[in-house]
Scaffold this motif. Structure first.
Motif, mmCIF file in Angstrom:
data_model
loop_
_atom_site.group_PDB
_atom_site.id
_atom_site.type_symbol
_atom_site.label_atom_id
_atom_site.label_comp_id
_atom_site.label_asym_id
_atom_site.label_seq_id
_atom_site.Cartn_x
_atom_site.Cartn_y
_atom_site.Cartn_z
ATOM 1 N N CYS A 120 1.046 -1.270 -0.049
ATOM 2 C CA CYS A 120 -0.018 -0.246 -0.013
ATOM 3 C C CYS A 120 0.864 1.323 0.001
ATOM 4 O O CYS A 120 1.360 1.883 1.071
ATOM 5 C CB CYS A 120 -0.957 -0.014 1.328
ATOM 6 N N ALA A 121 1.345 1.715 -1.209
ATOM 7 C CA ALA A 121 2.608 2.419 -1.268
ATOM 8 C C ALA A 121 2.218 3.954 -1.331
ATOM 9 O O ALA A 121 2.993 4.901 -0.962
ATOM 10 C CB ALA A 121 3.389 2.082 -2.452
ATOM 11 N N ALA A 122 1.127 4.297 -1.815
ATOM 12 C CA ALA A 122 0.902 5.854 -1.998
ATOM 13 C C ALA A 122 0.655 6.583 -0.832
ATOM 14 O O ALA A 122 -0.055 6.090 0.138
ATOM 15 C CB ALA A 122 -0.401 6.088 -3.199
ATOM 16 N N PRO A 123 0.953 7.936 -0.573
ATOM 17 C CA PRO A 123 1.646 8.809 -1.806
ATOM 18 C C PRO A 123 2.975 8.407 -2.077
ATOM 19 O O PRO A 123 3.589 8.846 -2.713
ATOM 20 C CB PRO A 123 1.441 10.248 -1.387
ATOM 21 N N GLY A 124 3.717 7.573 -1.177
ATOM 22 C CA GLY A 124 5.043 7.128 -1.430
ATOM 23 C C GLY A 124 6.410 7.622 -0.448
ATOM 24 O O GLY A 124 7.392 7.348 -0.888
ATOM 25 N N GLY A 125 5.979 8.120 0.660
ATOM 26 C CA GLY A 125 7.066 8.516 1.355
ATOM 27 C C GLY A 125 7.897 7.176 2.061
ATOM 28 O O GLY A 125 9.100 7.269 1.911
ATOM 29 N N LYS A 126 7.189 6.240 2.353
ATOM 30 C CA LYS A 126 7.962 4.863 2.636
ATOM 31 C C LYS A 126 8.721 4.391 1.657
ATOM 32 O O LYS A 126 9.886 3.684 1.676
ATOM 33 C CB LYS A 126 7.233 3.973 3.378
ATOM 34 N N ASP A 152 -0.691 0.495 -5.105
ATOM 35 C CA ASP A 152 -1.694 0.901 -4.274
ATOM 36 C C ASP A 152 -2.960 0.977 -5.226
ATOM 37 O O ASP A 152 -2.980 1.375 -6.220
ATOM 38 C CB ASP A 152 -1.246 2.574 -3.968
ATOM 39 N N LEU A 153 -3.946 0.404 -4.386
ATOM 40 C CA LEU A 153 -5.393 0.454 -5.041
ATOM 41 C C LEU A 153 -5.783 1.782 -5.917
ATOM 42 O O LEU A 153 -6.611 1.566 -6.632
ATOM 43 C CB LEU A 153 -6.452 -0.179 -4.153
ATOM 44 N N SER A 154 -5.696 2.832 -5.030
ATOM 45 C CA SER A 154 -6.129 4.060 -5.627
ATOM 46 C C SER A 154 -5.335 4.610 -6.713
ATOM 47 O O SER A 154 -4.126 4.929 -6.680
ATOM 48 C CB SER A 154 -6.051 5.113 -4.404
ATOM 49 N N ARG A 179 -3.983 8.438 -5.912
ATOM 50 C CA ARG A 179 -2.886 7.971 -5.207
ATOM 51 C C ARG A 179 -1.683 7.643 -5.985
ATOM 52 O O ARG A 179 -0.758 7.846 -5.663
ATOM 53 C CB ARG A 179 -3.221 7.661 -3.914
ATOM 54 N N ASP A 239 -5.573 -4.565 -6.226
ATOM 55 C CA ASP A 239 -6.190 -4.729 -5.112
ATOM 56 C C ASP A 239 -5.027 -5.696 -3.906
ATOM 57 O O ASP A 239 -4.849 -6.887 -4.658
ATOM 58 C CB ASP A 239 -7.519 -5.425 -4.927
ATOM 59 N N GLY A 240 -4.422 -5.082 -3.160
ATOM 60 C CA GLY A 240 -3.384 -5.625 -2.329
ATOM 61 C C GLY A 240 -3.775 -7.034 -1.875
ATOM 62 O O GLY A 240 -3.004 -7.891 -1.628
ATOM 63 N N ASP A 245 1.838 -1.261 4.695
ATOM 64 C CA ASP A 245 1.205 0.046 5.516
ATOM 65 C C ASP A 245 -0.174 0.309 5.129
ATOM 66 O O ASP A 245 -0.335 0.799 4.124
ATOM 67 C CB ASP A 245 2.052 0.964 4.990
ATOM 68 N N VAL A 246 -1.048 -0.159 6.054
ATOM 69 C CA VAL A 246 -2.611 -0.334 5.700
ATOM 70 C C VAL A 246 -3.258 0.926 5.887
ATOM 71 O O VAL A 246 -2.848 1.852 6.707
ATOM 72 C CB VAL A 246 -3.117 -1.648 6.518
ATOM 73 N N PRO A 247 -4.383 1.092 4.935
ATOM 74 C CA PRO A 247 -5.397 2.130 5.359
ATOM 75 C C PRO A 247 -5.639 2.024 6.729
ATOM 76 O O PRO A 247 -5.968 0.614 7.415
ATOM 77 C CB PRO A 247 -6.489 1.875 4.362
HETATM 78 C C1 LIG Z 1 -1.520 4.555 5.205
HETATM 79 S S1 LIG Z 1 -1.617 4.745 3.386
HETATM 80 C C2 LIG Z 1 -0.074 4.357 2.625
HETATM 81 C C3 LIG Z 1 0.843 5.362 3.048
HETATM 82 C C4 LIG Z 1 2.200 4.930 2.051
HETATM 83 N N1 LIG Z 1 2.637 3.863 2.334
HETATM 84 C C5 LIG Z 1 3.193 6.066 2.311
HETATM 85 O O1 LIG Z 1 4.149 6.017 3.107
HETATM 86 O O2 LIG Z 1 3.157 7.449 1.625
HETATM 87 C C6 LIG Z 1 -2.585 3.406 2.849
HETATM 88 C C7 LIG Z 1 -2.899 3.108 1.288
HETATM 89 O O3 LIG Z 1 -3.773 1.835 1.121
HETATM 90 C C8 LIG Z 1 -4.330 2.102 0.009
HETATM 91 N N2 LIG Z 1 -5.104 1.043 -0.093
HETATM 92 C C9 LIG Z 1 -6.422 0.933 0.420
HETATM 93 N N3 LIG Z 1 -6.908 -0.566 0.097
HETATM 94 C C10 LIG Z 1 -5.997 -0.888 -0.613
HETATM 95 C C11 LIG Z 1 -5.947 -2.440 -1.067
HETATM 96 N N4 LIG Z 1 -6.873 -3.317 -1.152
HETATM 97 N N5 LIG Z 1 -4.936 -2.951 -1.820
HETATM 98 C C12 LIG Z 1 -3.886 -1.942 -2.021
HETATM 99 N N6 LIG Z 1 -3.991 -0.555 -1.479
HETATM 100 C C13 LIG Z 1 -4.959 -0.316 -0.712
HETATM 101 C C14 LIG Z 1 -4.915 3.474 0.135
HETATM 102 O O4 LIG Z 1 -5.123 3.921 -1.229
HETATM 103 C C15 LIG Z 1 -3.672 4.123 0.690
HETATM 104 O O5 LIG Z 1 -3.046 4.954 -0.255
#
Ligand SMILES: C[S@@+](CC[C@H](N)C(=O)[O-])C[C@H]1O[C@@H](n2cnc3c(N)ncnc32)[C@H](O)[C@@H]1O
Length: 434
Positions: free
Chosen positions: A233-239, A256-258, A261, A287-288, A305-307
């Motif tokens: 779950c990478a977006a917006p990408g800091g990690k 990232d699913l979105s 993002r 979809d992760g 790094d989950v929502p």
């Molecule tokens: C906490 S944020 C990630 C922040 C990111 N790791 C960073 O450091 O910038 C969680 C992300 O999970 C994504 N997400 C939600 N459901 C998802 C899924 N089923 N599969 C993959 N990504 C998902 C969201 O779009 C969101 O960008």
């Protein structure tokens, strides 16, 4: 039609000042927002003139005082605070008031140095501001000699100078951390802020501003040279950016699913990485939860790094707040989604591979509970043994920068504190054994 009248304005026959309930009921046909406004004004003792067919047939008296449509709607931020007071008050006891006020105060940032820019100039610039690299500083607390071998060339000379001193201070061997990451913060109690980075001569940005606590899950992942890494779950990408700073990734799948993002993620990669390195990253928008089926037993390291309820954000921004009424179902479903993502991440890891799970929430239900269920589920459903790795040495290494919650059983939790207002950030490391 809805008019707001001054208190002395004469009201003609068939048009009248109304009770809040009446205003809302009569105007529901005019649209919810109008009805709400009429109700609110009437409650404030202002006179509301209602006219036209929508109000013509509205009943005039004997309304229950607490009509559902007239119950004041509370903002998402307020609802979040009420729920946090209830849950976190019980979870953290006497610590909650301090966490609460910190969450409601200005957050502190860290500057993640971009190793693909002019590092010497950037680090000098940050040091001139009196900021320090908290990761480098941790190496002067306790460090295993092995991990010194993994440092970047520029750090090697100073590292060897401190090595003797370190071995004297060493009490227990400390597992190594992902190498080469530099993140500058202002000292505890210093609330100075970093200005946004400016592009260098070739257009690359020198640092990325983020909550410094979000570097800790990346450090815990302990990336090694030539690792194949998945950021689920990478977006917006800091990690993602921090993972790439290690210079160790043979390949990095950033998903990232979105799609919106994911666009931001791509934009960040373009602004921070030279073109040849962008090829190391494969960006997808899947979809992760399906990853375990798509690429099973593949990666050396997986970051999940989950929502989550994103506690700090939920107390700041009404926009897209997870505590909005219309997102209630989504909010209640979070632990299930988090569990499914973590299970998919474990399945995507090779046997022996390491997985770090992280959230920016204080909720036990989204943190330790998810870990427990994932370990159980992996054993029962997949006959895969998963071990929780000890990260308690992080407390010792980073105690001068972050405030750690002392009572976590499985992972580590950074608590927001007024003198070190980072987090919340929960992270837990798992090893897939079979
Ligand atoms: C906490 S944020 C990630 C922040 C990111 N790791 C960073 O450091 O910038 C969680 C992300 O999970 C994504 N997400 C939600 N459901 C998802 C899924 N089923 N599969 C993959 N990504 C998902 C969201 O779009 C969101 O960008």
């Amino acid at each position: 039609m809805l008019l707001l009248l001054p208190p002395t304005f004469p009201i003609p026959m068939q048009e009248k000042a109304v009770h809040p309930g009446e205003a809302a009921l009569g105007l529901r046909r005019c649209g919810r927002a109008t009805a709400m406004a009429a109700s609110r004004w009437a409650k404030q003792g202002r006179r509301v003139l209602l006219a036209g067919p929508a109000f013509a047939s509205a009943p005039r008296r004997h309304y229950k005082k607490k009509w559902a449509a007239t119950t004041p709607r509370i903002s998402s931020i307020r609802l979040a605070l009420q729920i946090f007071d209830m849950n976190y008050g019980a979870q953290f006891g006497s610590l909650w008031p301090s966490i609460r006020i910190s969450l409601l105060s200005e957050q502190k940032y860290g500057a993640l140095v971009n190793n693909f820019s002019d590092v010497l100039q950037i680090t000098q610039q940050l040091e001139d501001l009196n900021a320090t690299d908290f990761i480098w500083e941790s190496k002067t607390v306790v460090q295993e000699p092995d991990s010194i071998a993994q440092l970047g060339a520029s750090e090697l000379s100073s590292a060897s100078e401190t090595q003797t001193e370190l071995s004297l201070q060493q009490e227990q061997p400390v597992p190594s951390l992902s190498p080469n990451i530099k993140c500058y913060t202002f000292p505890k109690g210093d609330i100075s802020i970093f200005h946004p980075a400016k592009p260098d001569v070739i257009g690359i940005l020198g640092y990325y501003l983020l909550d410094a606590a979000s570097i800790l899950p990346v450090l815990a992942l302990n990336i090694q040279p030539d690792d194949l890494v998945l950021d689920l779950c990478a977006a917006p990408g800091g990690k993602t950016l921090a993972l790439l700073q290690t210079g160790c990734c043979r390949g990095l799948a950033a998903n990232d699913l979105s799609t919106s993002r994911t666009r931001r993620l791509n934009d960040i990669l373009h602004r921070y990485l030279p073109q040849e390195l962008q090829k190391v990253v494969r960006v997808t928008s899947w979809d992760g939860r399906k990853w375990g089926e798509l690429e099973t037993s593949t990666f050396d390291r997986v970051l999940v790094d989950v929502p989550c309820t994103n506690d700090r954000h939920s107390l700041r921004e009404e926009d897209n707040n997870i505590f909005m009424r219309m997102r209630k179902g989504e909010r209640q479903n979070l632990p299930r989604l988090q569990l499914e993502l973590l299970v998919a991440g474990i399945l995507a890891a090779k046997p022996g591979g390491e997985v770090v799970y992280s959230t920016c929430s204080l909720s036990q239900l989204q943190n330790e509970y998810v870990i427990e269920r994932a370990v159980e589920l992996m054993a029962i459903q997949y006959q895969i043994e998963v071990q929780v790795e000890d990260l308690s040495y992080f407390r010792k290494l980073f105690q001068s920068t972050f405030s750690f919650y002392p009572d976590c059983r499985l992972g580590e939790l950074i608590l927001p504190h007024l003198t070190a207002n980072f987090g919340p950030m929960y992270f837990c490391k798992l090893r897939r054994m079979s």
